[in-house]
Design an enzyme around this catalytic site. Structure first.
Site, PDB file in Angstrom:
ATOM      1  N   VAL A 128       0.848  -1.192   0.000  1.00  0.00           N
ATOM      2  CA  VAL A 128       0.000   0.000   0.000  1.00  0.00           C
ATOM      3  C   VAL A 128       0.884   1.242   0.000  1.00  0.00           C
ATOM      4  O   VAL A 128       2.103   1.152   0.085  1.00  0.00           O
ATOM      5  CB  VAL A 128      -0.949  -0.007   1.223  1.00  0.00           C
ATOM      6  CG1 VAL A 128      -1.804  -1.264   1.238  1.00  0.00           C
ATOM      7  CG2 VAL A 128      -0.162   0.093   2.532  1.00  0.00           C
ATOM      8  N   ASP A 140      -7.867  -8.411  -0.362  1.00  0.00           N
ATOM      9  CA  ASP A 140      -8.024  -7.217  -1.200  1.00  0.00           C
ATOM     10  C   ASP A 140      -7.264  -7.315  -2.525  1.00  0.00           C
ATOM     11  O   ASP A 140      -7.691  -6.764  -3.547  1.00  0.00           O
ATOM     12  CB  ASP A 140      -7.519  -5.977  -0.452  1.00  0.00           C
ATOM     13  CG  ASP A 140      -8.062  -5.847   0.963  1.00  0.00           C
ATOM     14  OD1 ASP A 140      -8.002  -6.846   1.717  1.00  0.00           O
ATOM     15  OD2 ASP A 140      -8.519  -4.750   1.318  1.00  0.00           O
ATOM     16  N   ARG A 202     -16.060  -7.274   3.852  1.00  0.00           N
ATOM     17  CA  ARG A 202     -15.669  -6.739   2.553  1.00  0.00           C
ATOM     18  C   ARG A 202     -14.574  -7.602   1.914  1.00  0.00           C
ATOM     19  O   ARG A 202     -14.531  -7.744   0.691  1.00  0.00           O
ATOM     20  CB  ARG A 202     -15.222  -5.279   2.669  1.00  0.00           C
ATOM     21  CG  ARG A 202     -15.081  -4.595   1.312  1.00  0.00           C
ATOM     22  CD  ARG A 202     -15.120  -3.080   1.393  1.00  0.00           C
ATOM     23  NE  ARG A 202     -14.103  -2.482   2.228  1.00  0.00           N
ATOM     24  CZ  ARG A 202     -14.342  -1.793   3.340  1.00  0.00           C
ATOM     25  NH1 ARG A 202     -15.587  -1.601   3.768  1.00  0.00           N
ATOM     26  NH2 ARG A 202     -13.352  -1.274   4.038  1.00  0.00           N
ATOM     27  N   TRP A 206     -14.579  -9.045  -1.805  1.00  0.00           N
ATOM     28  CA  TRP A 206     -13.522  -8.959  -2.811  1.00  0.00           C
ATOM     29  C   TRP A 206     -13.300 -10.326  -3.452  1.00  0.00           C
ATOM     30  O   TRP A 206     -13.083 -10.435  -4.669  1.00  0.00           O
ATOM     31  CB  TRP A 206     -12.201  -8.488  -2.195  1.00  0.00           C
ATOM     32  CG  TRP A 206     -12.128  -7.119  -1.602  1.00  0.00           C
ATOM     33  CD1 TRP A 206     -11.511  -6.781  -0.425  1.00  0.00           C
ATOM     34  CD2 TRP A 206     -12.623  -5.875  -2.152  1.00  0.00           C
ATOM     35  NE1 TRP A 206     -11.605  -5.428  -0.200  1.00  0.00           N
ATOM     36  CE2 TRP A 206     -12.280  -4.845  -1.252  1.00  0.00           C
ATOM     37  CE3 TRP A 206     -13.335  -5.551  -3.302  1.00  0.00           C
ATOM     38  CZ2 TRP A 206     -12.613  -3.511  -1.461  1.00  0.00           C
ATOM     39  CZ3 TRP A 206     -13.683  -4.223  -3.530  1.00  0.00           C
ATOM     40  CH2 TRP A 206     -13.327  -3.226  -2.612  1.00  0.00           C
TER      41      TRP A 206
END
Length: 354
Positions: A128, A140, A202, A206
């Site tokens: 990231v 992710d 979440r 994904w």
């Protein structure tokens, strides 16, 4: 409820918010809207679906202008998360070919295929902009990078890139899937060889959406595709058990002590509805997808904000830490909602013409 009107309202609001905050704004959450990163990547991928449905050229041009400005400013960091915008850039480059776009695409291609950090298991490390957790594998990555790798590999007729995307998806499944719970963990520490985080909502979305899209692109006949489909259907079976009567799922999938959350619901609705339409997902899950879509539509306010979505969520220590993540109007919840609505419209159109 008029899904077409909600679709347009949400797309317009997403584009409006992407140009609301000036660079460097210190308003909470503003950075997600003005910085080249995964958040806006998911948002624009959703807006691109709205463009493909409506052919409203202003949608495409507003995204193009946003991207052009950030290329001029220089992309902050080449990493897994900043890759997400390339799903949109690919489409823009098809219609408005530009050497600058090709340069960006090739830079990320090289990163993903050779320069990107790998863990000891050879999984892409989830990198990231702002932090370095080191040797961690996250759910992710499937949506932020593996989707692009598959699209780009097919576009270039580069089988090595497609094979690497499939290898990475299979590896992420093996490291993150919990066969006991039939859900995915948020992350895996490849140094300590253990799961990290929880069965985050979440993150599971994904995976659902990512597996369906990649199977759409690569086909479902190979042994590896069938293995991926098997994992997907194990997850869907569990999701059907955990869906709240409202149609929503929780921010920690298997914990009733955590709040109901919109982005997970949108992502799963998208994956399920698309998967059923394409014959990738068992049609018995159609009702689950429709109930999720209905719940999502009720979360769109008069301005086109998609409410009830959690803010950005790195891997946390326990379910209570996940439950403390606040609600926020975010680019990624807007984008996931648009993806789900796009499939809702295709479902409606199919029924209208049947």
């Amino acid at each position: 409820m008029d899904i077409q009107a909600l679709f347009e309202r949400t797309a317009l609001r997403t584009l409006e918010l992407s140009n609301t905050f000036p660079e460097g704004s210190d308003i909470p959450g503003a950075i997600r809207w003005y910085r080249w990163d995964w958040s806006i990547g998911v948002a624009f991928y959703g807006v691109m679906k709205a463009y493909e449905h409506s052919h409203n050229e202003s949608y495409l041009m507003r995204m193009k202008e946003w991207i052009d400005a950030r290329i001029e400013q220089k992309i902050p960091k080449i990493c897994i998360n900043t890759n997400a915008l390339l799903l949109t850039l690919l489409k823009i480059n098809e219609k408005y070919p530009d050497s600058r776009y090709e340069s960006v695409l090739k830079t990320f291609d090289q990163y993903l295929m050779s320069e990107g950090l790998r863990t000891p298991s050879q999984a892409l490390e989830h990198t990231v902009i702002d932090n370095n957790w080191g040797l961690q594998v996250w759910a992710d990555t499937v949506f932020m990078s593996l989707l692009y790798m598959t699209h780009r590999g097919i576009q270039l007729s580069n089988q090595s890139m497609v094979d690497e995307a499939m290898f990475q998806l299979d590896l992420h499944n093996k490291l993150l899937f919990d066969p006991k719970e039939k859900l995915f963990y948020h992350g895996w520490d490849d140094n300590k060889r253990k799961h990290i985080g929880v069965h985050w909502g979440r993150g599971n979305a994904w995976m659902t959406a990512g597996m369906v899209e990649i199977l759409e692109l690569t086909g479902s006949d190979s042994a590896l595709s069938k293995e991926i489909s098997g994992i997907l259907h194990q997850q869907l079976e569990k999701l059907s058990e955990l869906q709240h009567p409202s149609g929503l799922w929780r921010t920690v999938m298997n914990s009733e002590n955590t709040y109901l959350e919109t982005s997970v619901t949108a992502g799963i609705a998208y994956g399920v509805l698309k998967g059923v339409r394409l014959g990738i997902v068992d049609p018995n899950y159609l009702i689950m997808g429709e109930n999720a879509l209905s719940a999502l539509l009720h979360k769109v306010d008069e301005e086109g904000n998609v409410t009830g979505g959690s803010s950005g969520t790195p891997v946390k220590a326990n379910e209570e830490a996940y439950n403390q993540i606040p609600y926020e109007i975010t680019p990624f919840t807007q984008g996931l909602a648009l993806l789900a609505m796009s499939e809702g419209l295709k479902l409606k159109s199919g029924r209208d013409h049947s």
